[in-house]
Design a protein around this motif. Structure first.
Motif, PDB file in Angstrom:
ATOM      1  N   GLU A   1      42.063  22.681  47.242  1.00 59.07           N
ATOM      2  CA  GLU A   1      40.701  23.230  47.132  1.00 59.07           C
ATOM      3  C   GLU A   1      40.269  23.855  45.631  1.00 59.07           C
ATOM      4  OE1 GLU A   1      37.555  26.266  49.512  1.00 59.07           O
ATOM      5  OE2 GLU A   1      39.768  25.863  50.197  1.00 59.07           O
ATOM      6  N   TYR A   2      39.189  23.527  45.213  1.00 61.31           N
ATOM      7  CA  TYR A   2      38.838  24.115  43.963  1.00 61.31           C
ATOM      8  C   TYR A   2      38.368  25.439  44.166  1.00 61.31           C
ATOM      9  CZ  TYR A   2      35.706  25.328  40.086  1.00 61.31           C
ATOM     10  OH  TYR A   2      35.234  25.917  39.138  1.00 61.31           O
ATOM     11  N   LYS A   3      38.916  26.319  43.076  1.00 66.16           N
ATOM     12  CA  LYS A   3      38.507  27.525  43.475  1.00 66.16           C
ATOM     13  C   LYS A   3      38.438  28.171  41.676  1.00 66.16           C
ATOM     14  CE  LYS A   3      40.138  32.317  44.694  1.00 66.16           C
ATOM     15  NZ  LYS A   3      41.412  33.140  44.943  1.00 66.16           N
ATOM     16  N   ARG A   4      37.293  28.752  41.447  1.00 67.46           N
ATOM     17  CA  ARG A   4      37.025  29.224  40.325  1.00 67.46           C
ATOM     18  C   ARG A   4      37.901  30.214  39.624  1.00 67.46           C
ATOM     19  NH1 ARG A   4      33.677  33.030  37.214  1.00 67.46           N
ATOM     20  NH2 ARG A   4      33.316  34.110  39.196  1.00 67.46           N
ATOM     21  N   HIS A   5      38.768  30.297  38.438  1.00 62.28           N
ATOM     22  CA  HIS A   5      39.550  31.297  38.063  1.00 62.28           C
ATOM     23  C   HIS A   5      39.114  32.611  37.550  1.00 62.28           C
ATOM     24  CE1 HIS A   5      38.188  29.867  33.993  1.00 62.28           C
ATOM     25  NE2 HIS A   5      39.002  30.830  33.607  1.00 62.28           N
ATOM     26  N   GLU A   6      37.740  32.829  37.548  1.00 63.66           N
ATOM     27  CA  GLU A   6      37.256  34.010  37.551  1.00 63.66           C
ATOM     28  C   GLU A   6      37.590  34.702  36.198  1.00 63.66           C
ATOM     29  OE1 GLU A   6      38.026  36.306  41.109  1.00 63.66           O
ATOM     30  OE2 GLU A   6      36.609  35.228  42.072  1.00 63.66           O
ATOM     31  N   PRO A   7      37.221  34.254  35.116  1.00 65.40           N
ATOM     32  CA  PRO A   7      37.629  34.762  33.785  1.00 65.40           C
ATOM     33  C   PRO A   7      37.331  36.186  33.314  1.00 65.40           C
ATOM     34  CG  PRO A   7      36.055  33.076  33.315  1.00 65.40           C
ATOM     35  CD  PRO A   7      36.373  33.114  34.833  1.00 65.40           C
ATOM     36  N   GLU A   8      36.206  36.702  33.985  1.00 67.85           N
ATOM     37  CA  GLU A   8      35.872  37.926  33.799  1.00 67.85           C
ATOM     38  C   GLU A   8      36.444  38.742  34.398  1.00 67.85           C
ATOM     39  OE1 GLU A   8      33.797  36.425  37.507  1.00 67.85           O
ATOM     40  OE2 GLU A   8      34.277  35.768  35.682  1.00 67.85           O
ATOM     41  N   GLN A   9      37.507  38.631  35.188  1.00 71.80           N
ATOM     42  CA  GLN A   9      38.471  39.628  35.794  1.00 71.80           C
ATOM     43  C   GLN A   9      39.849  39.598  34.812  1.00 71.80           C
ATOM     44  OE1 GLN A   9      37.779  41.360  38.245  1.00 71.80           O
ATOM     45  NE2 GLN A   9      35.714  40.308  38.366  1.00 71.80           N
ATOM     46  N   THR A  10      40.085  38.696  33.993  1.00 69.81           N
ATOM     47  CA  THR A  10      41.229  39.031  33.025  1.00 69.81           C
ATOM     48  C   THR A  10      41.201  39.817  32.161  1.00 69.81           C
ATOM     49  OG1 THR A  10      40.185  37.299  31.485  1.00 69.81           O
ATOM     50  CG2 THR A  10      41.566  36.484  33.544  1.00 69.81           C
ATOM     51  N   ILE A  11      42.101  40.118  31.395  1.00 67.56           N
ATOM     52  CA  ILE A  11      42.367  41.422  30.521  1.00 67.56           C
ATOM     53  C   ILE A  11      41.494  40.792  29.144  1.00 67.56           C
ATOM     54  CG2 ILE A  11      43.912  42.601  29.110  1.00 67.56           C
ATOM     55  CD1 ILE A  11      45.686  43.006  31.349  1.00 67.56           C
ATOM     56  N   LEU A  12      42.026  39.569  28.730  1.00 66.05           N
ATOM     57  CA  LEU A  12      41.390  39.026  27.390  1.00 66.05           C
ATOM     58  C   LEU A  12      39.944  39.240  27.436  1.00 66.05           C
ATOM     59  CD1 LEU A  12      41.826  37.639  24.795  1.00 66.05           C
ATOM     60  CD2 LEU A  12      41.893  35.591  25.975  1.00 66.05           C
ATOM     61  N   TYR A  13      39.335  38.627  28.619  1.00 67.16           N
ATOM     62  CA  TYR A  13      38.003  38.578  28.734  1.00 67.16           C
ATOM     63  C   TYR A  13      37.389  39.962  28.472  1.00 67.16           C
ATOM     64  CZ  TYR A  13      33.299  37.368  30.386  1.00 67.16           C
ATOM     65  OH  TYR A  13      31.884  36.878  30.173  1.00 67.16           O
ATOM     66  N   LYS A  14      38.052  40.961  29.369  1.00 67.07           N
ATOM     67  CA  LYS A  14      37.411  42.302  29.287  1.00 67.07           C
ATOM     68  C   LYS A  14      37.289  42.836  27.916  1.00 67.07           C
ATOM     69  CE  LYS A  14      38.513  43.210  34.261  1.00 67.07           C
ATOM     70  NZ  LYS A  14      39.184  44.157  34.896  1.00 67.07           N
ATOM     71  N   VAL A  15      38.423  42.606  27.218  1.00 64.92           N
ATOM     72  CA  VAL A  15      38.718  43.219  25.815  1.00 64.92           C
ATOM     73  C   VAL A  15      37.636  42.453  24.998  1.00 64.92           C
ATOM     74  CG1 VAL A  15      40.128  43.506  23.910  1.00 64.92           C
ATOM     75  CG2 VAL A  15      41.099  43.666  26.137  1.00 64.92           C
TER      76      VAL A  15
END
Length: 266
Positions: A8-22
């Motif tokens: 099943e496809y699931k969005r990987h939610e980049p906004e929750q990653t450390i790189l994105y937040k930084v």
């Protein structure tokens, strides 16, 4: 009849990653600090676009498509991706997987292979990052020396001529996302030679030893130094590095950032 199961496809939610937040928190501050410095020019526009595209990658509010199955009522929402080649782990991962599958299925034969890695001194990393011609020259020298090593070892086994196969990839960043240009090569561990009937025959070369690796490295070093002297990047009298920037067209701000990243300095 057994029912086929699909992942099943699931969005990987980049906004929750450390790189994105930084990057989300500090990107604008970074560009504002450069803009306020009257002694520095602004960074090239493509750098800002790379940051902006990454921060919009896989974010639903930035756009998406809705996919619906023709045979059932099931549907999913897939956000747009940036498709960048910079530091987006998702898009870079898809690109890497696709290229790997293509090489495994269509390019690399089913024979033993060996992974070679070449790292270079700090000064050469900076020059390579600023000069595509030099980058290609170093890669060509490395491939030549590896192929030459395998051909010489094959001759000792009574196999004259032939060529190996090499897939070379440049990795631009280190584990800390610092600018660290180095090469990863997948090398066929042997020689292909055409027989009397016109068929390519593979000849396996025995395992490589430390002293043989040292000879390859020495050959790469000598040829690269010779090329650097010929291009004026090293003095002809000694191996002292010429500190003058050879790329006058390069933006000075980007040049300073490259030097800082390579030397792990702020």
């Amino acid at each position: 009849m057994a029912k086929t199961s699909y992942a099943e496809y699931k969005r990987h939610e980049p906004e929750q990653t450390i790189l994105y937040k930084v990057l989300e928190e500090h990107t604008q501050t970074f560009f504002d600090a450069i803009a306020r410095d009257s002694d520095r020019k602004a960074l090239p526009d493509y750098i800002r676009r790379e940051f902006d595209k990454f921060l919009a990658c896989d974010i639903l509010s930035e756009g998406f498509v809705r996919l619906k199955c023709d045979d059932c009522i099931h549907s999913i929402i897939v956000p747009f991706s940036c498709k960048c080649r910079g530091f987006c782990p998702s898009c870079a991962g898809r690109r890497m997987s696709g290229r790997s599958i293509f090489l495994a299925d269509n390019v690399i034969p089913f024979v033993p292979t060996r992974h070679w890695v070449l790292s270079v001194p700090f000064e050469l990393r900076y020059w390579m990052a600023s000069d595509d011609k030099l980058l290609k020259a170093v890669n060509k020298i490395l491939c030549y020396e590896i192929n030459n090593y395998l051909r010489k070892k094959a001759r000792k086994l009574g196999i004259k001529g032939g060529e190996t196969g090499i897939v070379s990839h440049l990795q631009r960043a280190g584990s800390a996302l610092n600018l660290n240009l180095h090469f990863h090569l997948l090398v066929i561990d042997g020689i292909y030679k055409v027989d009397d009937e016109g068929h390519s025959v593979f000849h396996r070369i025995p395992g490589i030893h430390d002293h043989e690796v040292a000879r390859v490295v020495d050959g790469v070093s000598r040829r690269v130094i010779k090329y650097l002297r010929k291009s004026g990047r090293l003095s002809s009298q000694s191996e002292e590095v010429c500190i003058a920037d050879q790329s006058s067209a390069e933006d000075l701000t980007l040049s300073h950032l490259k030097r800082a990243s390579i030397s792990s300095r702020v």
